[in-house]
Design a protein around this motif. Structure first.
Motif, PDB file in Angstrom:
ATOM      1  N   PHE A 146      56.336 -60.397  -8.217  1.00 38.09           N
ATOM      2  CA  PHE A 146      55.204 -60.917  -7.662  1.00 38.09           C
ATOM      3  C   PHE A 146      54.472 -61.827  -8.987  1.00 38.09           C
ATOM      4  O   PHE A 146      54.354 -63.057  -8.555  1.00 38.09           O
ATOM      5  N   VAL A 147      54.278 -61.137  -9.817  1.00 38.58           N
ATOM      6  CA  VAL A 147      53.476 -62.013 -10.982  1.00 38.58           C
ATOM      7  C   VAL A 147      54.069 -62.872 -11.862  1.00 38.58           C
ATOM      8  O   VAL A 147      53.485 -64.158 -11.948  1.00 38.58           O
ATOM      9  N   VAL A 150      54.170 -66.628 -10.182  1.00 43.46           N
ATOM     10  CA  VAL A 150      52.954 -67.154 -10.080  1.00 43.46           C
ATOM     11  C   VAL A 150      52.781 -67.693 -11.397  1.00 43.46           C
ATOM     12  O   VAL A 150      51.984 -68.660 -11.503  1.00 43.46           O
ATOM     13  N   THR A 153      54.338 -70.970 -12.132  1.00 46.58           N
ATOM     14  CA  THR A 153      53.888 -72.113 -11.375  1.00 46.58           C
ATOM     15  C   THR A 153      52.816 -72.417 -11.872  1.00 46.58           C
ATOM     16  O   THR A 153      52.411 -73.770 -12.114  1.00 46.58           O
ATOM     17  N   PHE A 154      51.831 -71.531 -12.377  1.00 49.06           N
ATOM     18  CA  PHE A 154      50.691 -71.990 -13.212  1.00 49.06           C
ATOM     19  C   PHE A 154      50.874 -72.847 -14.505  1.00 49.06           C
ATOM     20  O   PHE A 154      50.169 -73.749 -14.717  1.00 49.06           O
ATOM     21  N   ILE A 265      41.606 -68.141 -10.627  1.00 54.21           N
ATOM     22  CA  ILE A 265      42.906 -67.515 -10.301  1.00 54.21           C
ATOM     23  C   ILE A 265      43.832 -67.351 -11.392  1.00 54.21           C
ATOM     24  O   ILE A 265      44.403 -66.222 -11.535  1.00 54.21           O
ATOM     25  N   VAL A 269      45.924 -64.276 -12.951  1.00 54.57           N
ATOM     26  CA  VAL A 269      47.391 -64.296 -13.321  1.00 54.57           C
ATOM     27  C   VAL A 269      47.532 -63.890 -14.869  1.00 54.57           C
ATOM     28  O   VAL A 269      48.428 -63.306 -15.075  1.00 54.57           O
TER      29      VAL A 269
END
Length: 349
Positions: A146-147, A150, A153-154, A265, A269
């Motif tokens: 999951f992490v 993300v 992406t960031f 956010i 992350v």
């Protein structure tokens, strides 16, 4: 075939999640090893990417081939029986030290970015880690799966903001003066040595559980490629930050300046990546301790967290700047032997 690709992606996620820890996710590690050297830093990153792909895959495939249940067994294969005992003692201390850096990094996120006491971040991390450790390997896969996407992406979002800035190309090609510029030459080797040396505590038992060589090979390739992308994205972002060496969490500062609407956010992350690395280190240490002691997992984890917590009371930046370079040089021996060790899985009957 679909199942194999799914598991390959899971291995890649664990690989990335284990390497991308407090120093990597905050940007502090990228600054220390690469970005402060400017354009030379980019060349070093590309070399590091190749090494992550080639040696990460080799490490896991070799571990599965010899059916090593812990990095102790793997190091015995690399170094021999007696030298490996010395190396394994060093590894226990290094993993404890890195776990302490991770906990201290979690505390730094809460203290510097959320204006909460450092202890809140540290104890919350310990509590959540207990929950994941109860689940076991599946919990490690689930959190990383999951992490990690993300985080990638960031990192890419920040990079896209940075490359659109008017002076990006000038900053990319700029080579700042540095008294220790020679370190940019050895940075790819010491950086990959440090991260693979420490990551083996997680990657070895994971690879042995998976067993399938094709799946492990592609998991290592995908994981190494993802690490390369994150390193490049991080470097492209950090070179646009003035006085980048002054900050403990430079990536959060960049996000606050370039995309404040995503800032909170992104802080979560960063914390998530630190958390995955804490889990990975404790997972590996638990496996290692069980080679010496017959104790329940929860007692083992409690002992690990107790020692890590005491070390984490030292400032995060201080821990990282002293421990990581030291560990990197120690791990160079592991790096060289892993590179030179012949590996032909088809020979096995």
């Amino acid at each position: 075939m679909k199942r194999d690709w799914t598991q390959a992606f899971q291995i890649a996620a664990v690989y990335v999640g284990t390497v991308v820890g407090a120093g990597f996710a905050t940007g502090k590690e990228i600054v220390e090893f690469f970005s402060r050297f400017g354009f030379f830093g980019l060349i070093s990153i590309l070399m590091s990417g190749y090494l992550f792909i080639a040696l990460g895959s080799k490490l896991m495939r070799m571990a599965a081939f010899i059916e090593a249940k812990s990095y102790q067994e793997f190091n015995e294969y690399l170094f021999g029986k007696w030298p490996s005992r010395v190396i394994n003692v060093f590894m226990i201390f290094m993993l404890l030290g890195v776990s302490a850096v991770m906990l201290s990094g979690a505390g730094a996120v809460f203290e510097e970015q959320l204006n909460l006491p450092k202890a809140v971040g540290v104890f919350l991390t310990i509590f959540l880690s207990y929950l994941v450790m109860i689940v076991g390997t599946k919990g490690l896969f689930a959190v990383n799966t999951f992490v990690v996407p993300v985080m990638i992406t960031f990192s890419i979002i920040l990079m896209l903001f940075s490359v659109q800035m008017p002076n990006f190309l000038d900053q990319l090609l700029f080579i700042p003066p540095a008294d220790d510029g020679w370190k940019s030459v050895i940075a790819p080797f010491s950086y990959v040595a440090l991260n693979l040396g420490l990551a083996q505590a997680v990657l070895v038992p994971i690879a042995t559980e998976v067993k399938d060589d094709w799946t492990i090979k592609w998991g290592g390739f995908l994981g190494g490629a993802a690490l390369t992308v994150i390193l490049i994205a991080g470097h492209f972002t950090l070179i646009m930050l003035p006085n980048l060496e002054l900050y403990n969490i430079p990536m959060a500062i960049v996000m606050k300046n370039l995309a404040p609407f995503l800032y909170w956010i992104f802080v979560l992350v960063i914390y998530g990546e630190i958390f995955t690395s804490v889990i990975g280190n404790v997972f590996g240490l638990d496996r290692q301790l069980k080679q010496y002691l017959t104790i329940p997992t929860m007692l083992s984890v409690t002992l690990i967290f107790a020692v890590s917590y005491l070390i984490s009371l030292v400032n995060y930046g201080t821990l990282l700047s002293y421990l990581y370079p030291l560990f990197g040089y120690i791990c160079m021996i592991f790096f060289i032997l892993l590179w030179m060790k012949p590996f032909t899985p088809r020979v096995r009957k």
